[in-house]
Design an enzyme around this catalytic site. Structure first.
Site, PDB file in Angstrom:
ATOM      1  N   HIS A  55       0.841  -1.216   0.000  1.00  0.00           N
ATOM      2  CA  HIS A  55       0.000   0.000   0.000  1.00  0.00           C
ATOM      3  C   HIS A  55       0.873   1.262   0.000  1.00  0.00           C
ATOM      4  CE1 HIS A  55      -2.999  -2.813   1.534  1.00  0.00           C
ATOM      5  NE2 HIS A  55      -2.461  -2.853   2.718  1.00  0.00           N
ATOM      6  N   ASP A  98      -5.014  -9.291   0.597  1.00  0.00           N
ATOM      7  CA  ASP A  98      -5.011  -8.540   1.842  1.00  0.00           C
ATOM      8  C   ASP A  98      -6.124  -8.950   2.826  1.00  0.00           C
ATOM      9  OD1 ASP A  98      -4.652  -6.651   3.807  1.00  0.00           O
ATOM     10  OD2 ASP A  98      -4.781  -4.904   2.529  1.00  0.00           O
TER      11      ASP A  98
HETATM   12  C1  NGQ Z   1      -3.593  -5.088   9.006  1.00  0.00           C
HETATM   13  N1  NGQ Z   1      -4.595  -3.986   7.111  1.00  0.00           N
HETATM   14  O1  NGQ Z   1      -2.495  -5.214   9.545  1.00  0.00           O
HETATM   15  O2  NGQ Z   1      -4.441  -5.984   8.995  1.00  0.00           O
HETATM   16  C2  NGQ Z   1      -3.901  -3.764   8.345  1.00  0.00           C
HETATM   17  C3  NGQ Z   1      -4.705  -2.899   9.278  1.00  0.00           C
HETATM   18  C4  NGQ Z   1      -3.050  -1.360  10.360  1.00  0.00           C
HETATM   19  C5  NGQ Z   1      -4.468  -3.111   6.129  1.00  0.00           C
HETATM   20  N2  NGQ Z   1      -3.620  -2.141   6.286  1.00  0.00           N
HETATM   21  C6  NGQ Z   1      -3.977  -2.519  10.515  1.00  0.00           C
HETATM   22  N3  NGQ Z   1      -5.163  -3.215   5.032  1.00  0.00           N
HETATM   23  O3  NGQ Z   1      -2.577  -1.059   9.266  1.00  0.00           O
HETATM   24  O4  NGQ Z   1      -2.763  -0.730  11.382  1.00  0.00           O
HETATM   25 ZN    ZN Z   2      -1.987  -5.692   5.248  1.00  0.00          ZN
END
Ligand code: NGQ
Ligand code: ZN
Length: 453
Positions: A268, A319
């Site tokens: 990302h 993801d």
């Molecule tokens: C995650 N997911 O680690 O699952 C993350 C969210 C974060 C995405 N970034 C948690 N899509 O980034 O703090």
């Molecule tokens: Zn992620």
């Protein structure tokens, strides 16, 4: 699997499209690949392409697909979604993780992915206490990979802070947290846990610049000899917080301080200036794009047009696993560009080039690099027998040839075109269905009943 011989009406080889492709499999690899030959008694199939790497997954989130689509009290965002996701994750024990991951991995295979980069951070028990075996949860991911046959690049996550500058983790993050020594022990134990898989890769994954300090990031990045994955600039607030803390933007900050090169995957890298985009493209790192999840979470649009023009490498990931479908990720990647730029065929390499085919080849080689395995633009002798057969009978593929098959898979048929999949030579998906789906689904339903009781 010694002795298996497969025959395809057509196949995408490293040398291009070929007709009458016969493949002999030995020890999980393509021992022999002949083109322009008859089936000669071999099993007959449709259109063979290499399986796509899925470079970024949080398998457990598969179980909450569709559960975060109700509007909250004010301003739903990535951050309100994250609270719901944390709450859901709190109740998942080892058995539930294994059951959910097995369904997610089976579906990846059914939809064209043959290796997954599992960015795994649910390490400790439901109360945040470490298990006796630091790799208890990692071993469940490995077991799910083994049960489904998917190739695994395990990315144990290092997580220590709730924000830039070393802020203490929140109680909701207790299951994720290590100090660098504890993390070193986790990586060691994870290497042992994946050994039975044969061709698994273990990398390292500092979660994000929000979750690590500079010293910790250095220690973690130095630990492995495999891939290094990190979430980088997904949210505007994340960029603003990084600027307030350091005076630099996340991608800029990382490129200034670390030897970001081919081993790195920046997941990302959504919010970049033109200068950051150029620098990342030239670094040799892979941009990990997760177009379906990024749309679902309202992240923003990755500057793919400029990044590819600068020679940047990319791969795709499912993801959050709200949807699992290789073709859909590629389609969404192109469609987000079309919507943003009000143009068509944005990500094709040049005039006369097929958009779906170029996206497929890009994600194939970039994804392989990100997951620490050799990359090729097609099926080849010596390469893994990770093969997806598209159905020659699917109406959307009728009357097509060459790269039109990939365009019609990506933009028209989608996942329904996948008929059969071999992973390391094992025939894991047959007629569009994973061979162990019944048992995997039953176990998944039981886990969901416990999680939602
Ligand atoms: C995650 N997911 O680690 O699952 C993350 C969210 C974060 C995405 N970034 C948690 N899509 O980034 O703090
Ligand atoms: Zn992620």
């Amino acid at each position: 699997m010694a002795g298996t011989t497969l025959w395809f009406e057509h196949g995408l080889t490293a040398a291009g499209w070929a007709r009458g492709v016969r493949i002999s499999v030995a020890d999980g690899r393509i021992a022999r690949l002949e083109t322009g030959v008859e089936a000669d008694g071999a099993e007959r199939h449709g259109i063979a392409v290499p399986g796509l790497p899925n470079l970024h997954s949080h398998a457990f989130q598969r179980a909450m697909a569709g559960l975060t689509e109700v509007r909250g009290p004010a301003g739903d965002s990535f951050w309100t979604w994250r609270e719901l996701m944390y709450r859901f994750g709190e109740r998942l024990g080892p058995e539930e993780l294994e059951a959910v991951a097995a369904l997610a991995f089976a579906e990846m295979l059914e939809r064209g992915f043959t290796r997954v980069g599992e960015f795994h951070y649910l390490h400790h028990d439901e109360g945040g206490r470490p298990f006796a075996d630091p790799a208890e949860m990692s071993a469940r991911i490995a077991a799910a990979a083994q049960a489904t046959g998917i190739g695994l690049t395990l990315l144990p996550v290092f997580y220590a802070h709730s924000g830039f500058g070393g802020a203490a983790p929140t109680p909701a993050q207790a299951r994720f947290v290590h100090d660098p020594d504890g993390y070193g022990r986790l990586v060691e134990a994870a290497r042992l846990a994946v050994r039975p898989l044969g061709d698994a890769v273990v990398g390292v994954a500092p979660h994000s610049l929000r979750a690590v300090t500079e010293d910790e990031l250095r220690a973690v990045a130095d630990l492995g000899d495999g891939p290094v994955h990190i979430h980088i600039a997904e949210q505007v607030r994340e960029v603003d917080d990084c600027l307030a803390w350091s005076g630099a933007r996340p991608v800029e900050w990382l490129l200034d301080r670390f030897g970001v090169g081919e081993a790195w995957c920046l997941v990302h890298a959504t919010h970049m200036t033109a200068e950051e985009t150029r620098r990342l493209a030239r670094s040799g790192a892979v941009a990990g794009l997760c177009p379906v999840t990024e749309a679902n979470l309202g992240d923003g649009i990755f500057p793919a047009d400029a990044y590819l023009a600068d020679g940047g490498r990319f791969g795709v990931g499912s993801d959050s696993n709200v949807r699992i479908d290789a073709a859909e990720e590629l389609r969404m990647l192109e469609y987000s560009q079309r919507l943003g730029l009000k143009a068509r065929n944005v990500l094709a390499r040049g005039e006369g080039s097929s958009t779906g085919a170029d996206l497929f080849r890009g994600a194939l080689t970039g994804g392989a690099r990100a997951l620490g395995v050799p990359a090729a633009e097609g099926l080849a002798e010596g390469g893994p027998a990770d093969i997806v057969a598209l159905s020659a009978d699917h109406p959307d593929l009728a009357g097509r040839s060459g790269d039109q098959w990939l365009d019609s898979w990506v933009f028209a048929a989608g996942g329904a075109a996948v008929a059969d999949v071999w992973r390391a030579g094992e025939h894991v998906v047959q007629g569009g269905r994973h061979r162990a789906r019944d048992g995997i689904e039953a176990r998944y339903r039981q886990a969901l009943a416990r999680l939602t009781a």
